[in-house]
Design an enzyme around this catalytic site. Structure first.
Site, PDB file in Angstrom:
ATOM      1  N   SER A   1     -68.469  29.260 -12.534  1.00 55.60           N
ATOM      2  CA  SER A   1     -67.704  28.607 -11.471  1.00 55.60           C
ATOM      3  C   SER A   1     -66.208  28.636 -11.737  1.00 55.60           C
ATOM      4  O   SER A   1     -65.433  28.277 -10.863  1.00 55.60           O
ATOM      5  CB  SER A   1     -68.189  27.183 -11.249  1.00 55.60           C
ATOM      6  OG  SER A   1     -68.749  26.629 -12.383  1.00 55.60           O
TER       7      SER A   1
ATOM      8  N   HIS B   1     -71.332  33.035  -7.106  1.00 54.87           N
ATOM      9  CA  HIS B   1     -71.190  31.614  -7.435  1.00 54.87           C
ATOM     10  C   HIS B   1     -71.941  30.761  -6.420  1.00 54.87           C
ATOM     11  O   HIS B   1     -71.516  30.608  -5.281  1.00 54.87           O
ATOM     12  CB  HIS B   1     -69.691  31.243  -7.466  1.00 54.87           C
ATOM     13  CG  HIS B   1     -69.452  29.806  -7.803  1.00 54.87           C
ATOM     14  ND1 HIS B   1     -68.405  29.089  -7.298  1.00 54.87           N
ATOM     15  CD2 HIS B   1     -70.156  28.949  -8.597  1.00 54.87           C
ATOM     16  CE1 HIS B   1     -68.478  27.854  -7.757  1.00 54.87           C
ATOM     17  NE2 HIS B   1     -69.515  27.747  -8.544  1.00 54.87           N
TER      18      HIS B   1
ATOM     19  N   GLU C   1     -70.107  31.976  -3.044  1.00 58.00           N
ATOM     20  CA  GLU C   1     -68.830  32.680  -3.226  1.00 58.00           C
ATOM     21  C   GLU C   1     -69.143  34.013  -3.907  1.00 58.00           C
ATOM     22  O   GLU C   1     -69.755  34.028  -4.982  1.00 58.00           O
ATOM     23  CB  GLU C   1     -67.891  31.864  -4.122  1.00 58.00           C
ATOM     24  CG  GLU C   1     -67.051  30.855  -3.373  1.00 58.00           C
ATOM     25  CD  GLU C   1     -66.100  30.104  -4.311  1.00 58.00           C
ATOM     26  OE1 GLU C   1     -64.919  30.016  -4.002  1.00 58.00           O
ATOM     27  OE2 GLU C   1     -66.552  29.601  -5.351  1.00 58.00           O
TER      28      GLU C   1
ATOM     29  N   ASN D   1     -63.484  25.759  -6.155  1.00 61.26           N
ATOM     30  CA  ASN D   1     -63.216  24.860  -7.278  1.00 61.26           C
ATOM     31  C   ASN D   1     -61.727  24.792  -7.612  1.00 61.26           C
ATOM     32  O   ASN D   1     -61.248  23.792  -8.137  1.00 61.26           O
ATOM     33  CB  ASN D   1     -64.037  25.273  -8.502  1.00 61.26           C
ATOM     34  CG  ASN D   1     -65.463  24.762  -8.397  1.00 61.26           C
ATOM     35  OD1 ASN D   1     -65.761  23.909  -7.560  1.00 61.26           O
ATOM     36  ND2 ASN D   1     -66.346  25.293  -9.216  1.00 61.26           N
TER      37      ASN D   1
END
Ligand code: 3HC
Length: 697
Positions: free
Chosen positions: A406, A427, A439, A477
């Protein structure tokens, strides 16, 4: 003449076939065509009935959404439907595929309705921030009664043919060709001299407690207003004459059309479809994926394996030891039994998946045949590098090697293999078999067909796939880390985690950031903070450590029963953990900060400014290709309210100039954190919006 509606005469029946691929949206040309062909049928000597049927995938998918937000074009849909219903001819709808929104409303304007068993109907306008605006709120309650009609329109769900028949929406269900079925049905009705049967002439249904239902619907919709307005429109169907009720519905429809919620939801509708549409992938042949490997059977790996198994892919799950493998199997079994309970798979599928499609191993050599491997091991660069070295050794040439990291640098991971062109980031979001976001992180050397194959896999797994570039945290993130930091700064300055969560939940987030942190596990953020501190923080950055102290005391959130909240009475009955505020107060005192009060509005404004500013950096640097990629990431992975369209659509609707002014005013006390994104400054200077960048494709 109309090129959208074919006219054919079959004895006494005029057949109007709608031809507006892909889904027969009721565009102006279709509405005009239907109007003209109704005129033609009525003037056609000997015609006694009209059959309306759709060609291709659907009866009608509804009003043409691309026309919304623009000046309405005649003929208006409610007028057309009234005109169809008022025809002296007998009008029959034959439905297949979907009949949604205005599409179902056309059918309700017909005198009789027949459908194939696979047909689905619905009034999904609430998902666009609207309500049925062409008589649906007036006609459906007359057929089904108030409560079922409200349930259908406030949830926007698709209703299968059988249930629609039970609700009185469909008169006859019949297998076969919709045009042939419809023609035979119309002829049968004529043969028995069936009367015209306008729904508008049927008696109004019985009332309910409108105010209580309005309030309850509003409370359930978490800030979205259109479901509650369905209640008021249906109330009009009971309390007013039909024509007056239609006017009331139309007024609410137009009022909702002017709202930011409508604009946000329609942006989300089209962005959801555009997000995986990347020009460079057009025509790129994909590598077949017929079997996958997953490394690491923790919550994330088990979730990924479950998602793949549910999509029909065989999975080889590798874990370090036989015990860890057993635990992984248990987690996957737990996920699958959930899917079985919810009716997502049959008992037979469930059995087959567990006995045939899933295999557990501790040996990398068992991954030699798979087409794609996803690594979901501990978030540590050295551990990941060891895994990729093994994969490089055992995987067949051309196999795709994916990391579910991540945050970590996929270029660095790929450089440790002899085949960086086959390496990509996939991800997932936890729980991976539930969360819709994926992702797809494209590293410097990743080949185009690996990207195309990953998008294809995402589609197969039912994910919303977003392309991201490599940086710390990728799209989601990275932005999360910035708005969380803004929240931490507000805490140092005087806000409490509970005030922040309340303000953001009122804004429409599924959960506030501190409740989310408790759910995800506070140890995750702790590990990231430790890593960033080890890498060296900029001396100008404000650092908050109260959360570390919570972790040091063993409070990791829901999984340990306590975090920012105490979960002794269950996840939903959270109450503030009394240990938290003293930690915060001690840290404020240590920094010499005199706490000040924050209003809910200021909390939202600062939090959103931080989110938008970082998102603008992410787009400006090309980590996200388009603003809509950020919007979809936040909606599908981070609980951002869909009715606000995503952070960058929200920013456009607020006005970028005002947001930039806010950022500059916050920068006066913390210039390091509040450095304005160059892209935001540029858009303001050029008087453009983020959405202008979406339109460039
Ligand atoms: N208007 C315009 N375009 C539409 C459309 C509509 N109502 N419905 C679908 N489309 C377009 C999609 O944007 C997509 O375009 P693209 O290929 O350029 O991306 C194409 O049709 C195919 O759609 P999907 O990719 O979504 O195809 P699926 O087979 O997965 O789904 C569907 C088909 C179930 C019809 C889905 O598209 C859908 O749910 N559409 C919206 C239905 C809806 O909300 N109807 C109500 C409209 S509002 C209304 O009717 C107001 C009235 O009350 C006055």
């Amino acid at each position: 003449m109309s090129d959208k509606i074919a006219y054919a005469r079959h004895g006494e029946v005029a057949v109007l076939t709608v031809q507006n691929p892909p889904v027969n949206a009721l565009s102006q040309a279709v509405r005009q065509g239907l109007w003209d062909m109704m005129d033609r049928a009525e003037a056609d000597i000997g015609v006694r009935a009209v059959l309306i049927v759709g060609e291709g995938r659907a009866f009608f998918a509804g009003a043409d959404i691309t026309e919304f937000g623009k000046p309405p074009l005649q003929p208006h849909l409610p007028d057309l439907i009234n005109r169809i219903e008022a025809s002296p001819l007998l009008v029959v709808a034959s439905m297949h595929g979907v009949s949604l929104g205005g599409g179902l409303e056309v059918a309700l304007g017909c005198h009789y309705r027949i459908a194939v068993p696979s047909a689905r109907v619905g009034l999904p306008e609430v998902h666009l921030g609207l309500l049925p605006g062409a008589g649906g709120t007036q006609r459906l309650p007359r057929l089904s009664g108030v409560e079922p009609a409200l349930e259908v329109m406030t949830t926007g769900r698709h209703v299968g043919a059988k249930e629609a028949h039970d609700l009185g929406i469909i008169d006859v269900i019949q297998e076969g060709d919709p045009a042939e079925n419809g023609l035979a049905y119309a002829q049968k009705l004529l043969a028995k001299d069936a009367p015209r049967r306008p729904v508008s002439g049927m008696p109004a249904p019985a009332p309910i407690d409108w105010d209580a239902t309005f309030e309850a619907t509003l409370a359930r919709s978490k800030g979205q207003i259109s479901p509650a307005w369905c209640v008021r429109a249906v109330q009009a169907s009971v309390e007013k004459l039909f024509a007056e009720g239609l006017k009331a519905e139309r007024q609410i429809f137009y009022d909702l059309m002017q709202t930011d919620q409508r604009e946000g939801m329609i942006h989300a509708f089209f962005s959801e479809r555009q997000v995986s549409n990347l020009p460079e992938l057009k025509g790129v042949a994909t590598r077949g994926v017929n079997a996958i490997g997953v490394i690491g059977g923790g919550t994330m790996g088990a979730g990924i394996a479950t998602a793949a198994l549910l999509s029909g892919l065989p999975v080889t799950m590798l874990d370090m030891t036989a015990e860890a493998g057993m635990a992984a199997r248990k987690r996957i079994e737990g996920n699958l039994s959930g899917a079985l309970k919810r009716g997502k798979i049959s008992a037979e599928d469930h059995e087959n998946i567990l006995t045939k499609a899933l295999s557990i191993t501790t040996s990398y050599d068992d991954l030699s045949e798979v087409d794609l491997v996803i690594e979901a091991v501990f978030e540590d660069m050295d551990v990941k590098k060891k895994v990729f070295a093994e994969l490089d050794r055992v995987c067949r040439p051309g196999a795709i090697l994916a990391s579910n990291t991540s945050y970590l640098d996929i270029n660095e991971i790929s450089a440790t293999t002899k085949r960086p062109k086959d390496v990509i980031g996939l991800h997932f979001f936890s729980p991976a078999h539930v969360m819709k976001l994926l992702e797809i992180v494209v590293a410097e050397k990743t080949e185009l067909d690996v990207v195309a194959t990953s998008f294809e896999l995402g589609k197969r797994l039912g994910k919303i796939s977003v392309r991201a570039g490599v940086c710390d945290g990728f799209i989601g993130n990275r932005i999360l880390s910035t708005y969380r930091t803004a929240a931490d700064h507000m805490i140092l300055d005087g806000a409490s985690p509970y005030e922040i969560d309340t303000a953001l939940e009122r804004f429409g987030f599924a959960m506030g950031p501190f409740a989310v942190a408790d759910l995800a596990g506070l140890d995750i953020g702790w590990a990231v903070r430790k890593r960033k501190r080890a890498e060296g923080l900029d001396p100008r950055a404000r650092d908050a450590s109260y959360a570390d102290k919570l972790c040091e005391a063993g409070h990791f959130g829901q999984k340990t029963g306590k975090g920012y909240y105490d979960y002794a009475a269950g996840a939903k009955a959270r109450v503030p953990n009394p240990d938290v505020m003293p930690l915060i107060e001690a840290e404020r005192a240590a920094h010499g900060i005199t706490p000040r009060a924050f209003t809910g509005d200021e909390i939202v404004r600062r939090y959103m400014a931080a989110m938008v500013n970082e998102a603008a950096k992410v787009v400006g640097e090309g980590i996200a290709r388009r603003p809509l990629d950020v919007d979809m990431t936040l909606i599908f992975g981070y609980g951002f309210p869909r009715y606000r369209g995503g952070p960058l659509k929200w920013a456009d609707m607020q006005g970028l100039g005002g947001l930039l002014d806010d950022i500059k005013s916050y920068a006066q006390t913390d210039p390091y954190f509040w450095t304005a994104a160059p892209l935001l400054e540029q858009l303001v200077a050029e008087n453009r919006t983020f959405d202008d960048l979406n339109k460039k494709g």
